[in-house]
Design a protein around this motif. Structure first.
Motif, mmCIF file in Angstrom:
data_model
loop_
_atom_site.group_PDB
_atom_site.id
_atom_site.type_symbol
_atom_site.label_atom_id
_atom_site.label_comp_id
_atom_site.label_asym_id
_atom_site.label_seq_id
_atom_site.Cartn_x
_atom_site.Cartn_y
_atom_site.Cartn_z
ATOM 1 N N MET A 1 0.852 -1.175 0.000
ATOM 2 C CA MET A 1 0.000 0.000 0.000
ATOM 3 C C MET A 1 0.898 1.239 0.000
ATOM 4 O O MET A 1 1.770 1.393 0.843
ATOM 5 C CB MET A 1 -0.874 -0.024 1.245
ATOM 6 C CG MET A 1 -2.007 0.965 1.194
ATOM 7 S SD MET A 1 -3.035 0.915 2.656
ATOM 8 C CE MET A 1 -4.343 -0.113 2.084
ATOM 9 N N SER A 2 0.653 2.101 -0.949
ATOM 10 C CA SER A 2 1.486 3.289 -1.048
ATOM 11 C C SER A 2 0.879 4.442 -0.251
ATOM 12 O O SER A 2 -0.276 4.393 0.179
ATOM 13 C CB SER A 2 1.626 3.699 -2.515
ATOM 14 O OG SER A 2 0.385 4.168 -3.002
ATOM 15 N N PHE A 3 1.672 5.460 -0.062
ATOM 16 C CA PHE A 3 1.215 6.642 0.673
ATOM 17 C C PHE A 3 0.043 7.297 -0.041
ATOM 18 O O PHE A 3 -0.919 7.735 0.592
ATOM 19 C CB PHE A 3 2.382 7.623 0.825
ATOM 20 C CG PHE A 3 1.970 8.913 1.470
ATOM 21 C CD1 PHE A 3 1.724 8.969 2.840
ATOM 22 C CD2 PHE A 3 1.812 10.061 0.722
ATOM 23 C CE1 PHE A 3 1.337 10.141 3.442
ATOM 24 C CE2 PHE A 3 1.418 11.243 1.320
ATOM 25 C CZ PHE A 3 1.190 11.284 2.679
ATOM 26 N N HIS A 4 0.103 7.352 -1.369
ATOM 27 C CA HIS A 4 -0.954 8.001 -2.129
ATOM 28 C C HIS A 4 -2.288 7.269 -1.974
ATOM 29 O O HIS A 4 -3.330 7.894 -1.779
ATOM 30 C CB HIS A 4 -0.560 8.095 -3.600
ATOM 31 C CG HIS A 4 -1.613 8.725 -4.465
ATOM 32 N ND1 HIS A 4 -2.059 10.001 -4.257
ATOM 33 C CD2 HIS A 4 -2.307 8.250 -5.526
ATOM 34 C CE1 HIS A 4 -2.996 10.281 -5.153
ATOM 35 N NE2 HIS A 4 -3.158 9.235 -5.936
ATOM 36 N N SER A 5 -2.289 5.959 -2.059
ATOM 37 C CA SER A 5 -3.544 5.220 -1.934
ATOM 38 C C SER A 5 -4.088 5.299 -0.508
ATOM 39 O O SER A 5 -5.299 5.361 -0.296
ATOM 40 C CB SER A 5 -3.361 3.767 -2.354
ATOM 41 O OG SER A 5 -2.487 3.093 -1.475
ATOM 42 N N THR A 6 -3.194 5.319 0.482
ATOM 43 C CA THR A 6 -3.638 5.451 1.873
ATOM 44 C C THR A 6 -4.264 6.821 2.097
ATOM 45 O O THR A 6 -5.319 6.939 2.724
ATOM 46 C CB THR A 6 -2.450 5.259 2.835
ATOM 47 O OG1 THR A 6 -1.865 3.996 2.582
ATOM 48 C CG2 THR A 6 -2.899 5.336 4.276
ATOM 49 N N ALA A 7 -3.646 7.871 1.577
ATOM 50 C CA ALA A 7 -4.188 9.219 1.715
ATOM 51 C C ALA A 7 -5.532 9.335 1.011
ATOM 52 O O ALA A 7 -6.467 9.953 1.528
ATOM 53 C CB ALA A 7 -3.199 10.239 1.164
ATOM 54 N N ALA A 8 -5.670 8.727 -0.157
ATOM 55 C CA ALA A 8 -6.934 8.773 -0.887
ATOM 56 C C ALA A 8 -8.028 8.039 -0.118
ATOM 57 O O ALA A 8 -9.186 8.497 -0.074
ATOM 58 C CB ALA A 8 -6.765 8.166 -2.267
ATOM 59 N N ASP A 9 -7.689 6.916 0.506
ATOM 60 C CA ASP A 9 -8.665 6.190 1.320
ATOM 61 C C ASP A 9 -9.115 7.017 2.519
ATOM 62 O O ASP A 9 -10.297 7.028 2.879
ATOM 63 C CB ASP A 9 -8.084 4.864 1.800
ATOM 64 C CG ASP A 9 -7.933 3.858 0.681
ATOM 65 O OD1 ASP A 9 -8.585 4.031 -0.377
ATOM 66 O OD2 ASP A 9 -7.153 2.899 0.857
ATOM 67 N N LEU A 10 -8.175 7.717 3.168
ATOM 68 C CA LEU A 10 -8.529 8.545 4.322
ATOM 69 C C LEU A 10 -9.414 9.720 3.923
ATOM 70 O O LEU A 10 -10.347 10.079 4.644
ATOM 71 C CB LEU A 10 -7.264 9.051 5.015
ATOM 72 C CG LEU A 10 -6.498 8.014 5.820
ATOM 73 C CD1 LEU A 10 -5.198 8.605 6.341
ATOM 74 C CD2 LEU A 10 -7.340 7.482 6.961
ATOM 75 N N VAL A 11 -9.149 10.315 2.770
ATOM 76 C CA VAL A 11 -9.989 11.420 2.292
ATOM 77 C C VAL A 11 -11.394 10.920 1.996
ATOM 78 O O VAL A 11 -12.390 11.550 2.356
ATOM 79 C CB VAL A 11 -9.354 12.085 1.053
ATOM 80 C CG1 VAL A 11 -10.328 13.025 0.373
ATOM 81 C CG2 VAL A 11 -8.084 12.813 1.444
ATOM 82 N N THR A 12 -11.508 9.762 1.387
ATOM 83 C CA THR A 12 -12.828 9.183 1.103
ATOM 84 C C THR A 12 -13.562 8.854 2.391
ATOM 85 O O THR A 12 -14.753 9.134 2.534
ATOM 86 C CB THR A 12 -12.668 7.906 0.252
ATOM 87 O OG1 THR A 12 -11.950 8.222 -0.929
ATOM 88 C CG2 THR A 12 -14.016 7.331 -0.113
ATOM 89 N N PHE A 13 -12.843 8.308 3.355
ATOM 90 C CA PHE A 13 -13.441 7.959 4.647
ATOM 91 C C PHE A 13 -13.939 9.204 5.369
ATOM 92 O O PHE A 13 -15.041 9.229 5.920
ATOM 93 C CB PHE A 13 -12.402 7.226 5.496
ATOM 94 C CG PHE A 13 -12.914 6.750 6.825
ATOM 95 C CD1 PHE A 13 -13.805 5.699 6.889
ATOM 96 C CD2 PHE A 13 -12.501 7.355 7.994
ATOM 97 C CE1 PHE A 13 -14.282 5.249 8.108
ATOM 98 C CE2 PHE A 13 -12.972 6.916 9.217
ATOM 99 C CZ PHE A 13 -13.859 5.859 9.277
ATOM 100 N N ALA A 14 -13.155 10.292 5.346
ATOM 101 C CA ALA A 14 -13.540 11.529 6.012
ATOM 102 C C ALA A 14 -14.722 12.194 5.301
ATOM 103 O O ALA A 14 -15.599 12.773 5.935
ATOM 104 C CB ALA A 14 -12.354 12.487 6.073
ATOM 105 N N ALA A 15 -14.766 12.102 3.980
ATOM 106 C CA ALA A 15 -15.852 12.719 3.222
ATOM 107 C C ALA A 15 -17.185 12.020 3.480
ATOM 108 O O ALA A 15 -18.243 12.639 3.421
ATOM 109 C CB ALA A 15 -15.528 12.690 1.732
#
Length: 55
Positions: A1-15
């Motif tokens: 899991m890369s940093f970019h995919s983890t950050a994208a998952d967190l943004v989706t989760f927060a939204a």
């Protein structure tokens, strides 16, 4: 899991509001929470004034 995919998952989760329920927990009443906080603060104020008397 890369940093970019983890950050994208967190943004989706927060939204989405933090999960399936949209961010609102059904068992927490704002009036009960606020009343409990008010009671706790008034109790602390009362205790503080008892210790702060000039004798």
């Amino acid at each position: 899991m890369s940093f970019h995919s983890t950050a994208a998952d967190l943004v989706t989760f927060a939204a989405e509001g933090g999960g399936e329920h949209g961010g609102n927990h059904e068992s927490l009443s704002p009036y009960l929470t606020g009343g409990g906080a008010l009671f706790a603060l008034l109790l602390l104020l009362w205790i503080t004034t008892r210790f702060n008397r000039d004798r």
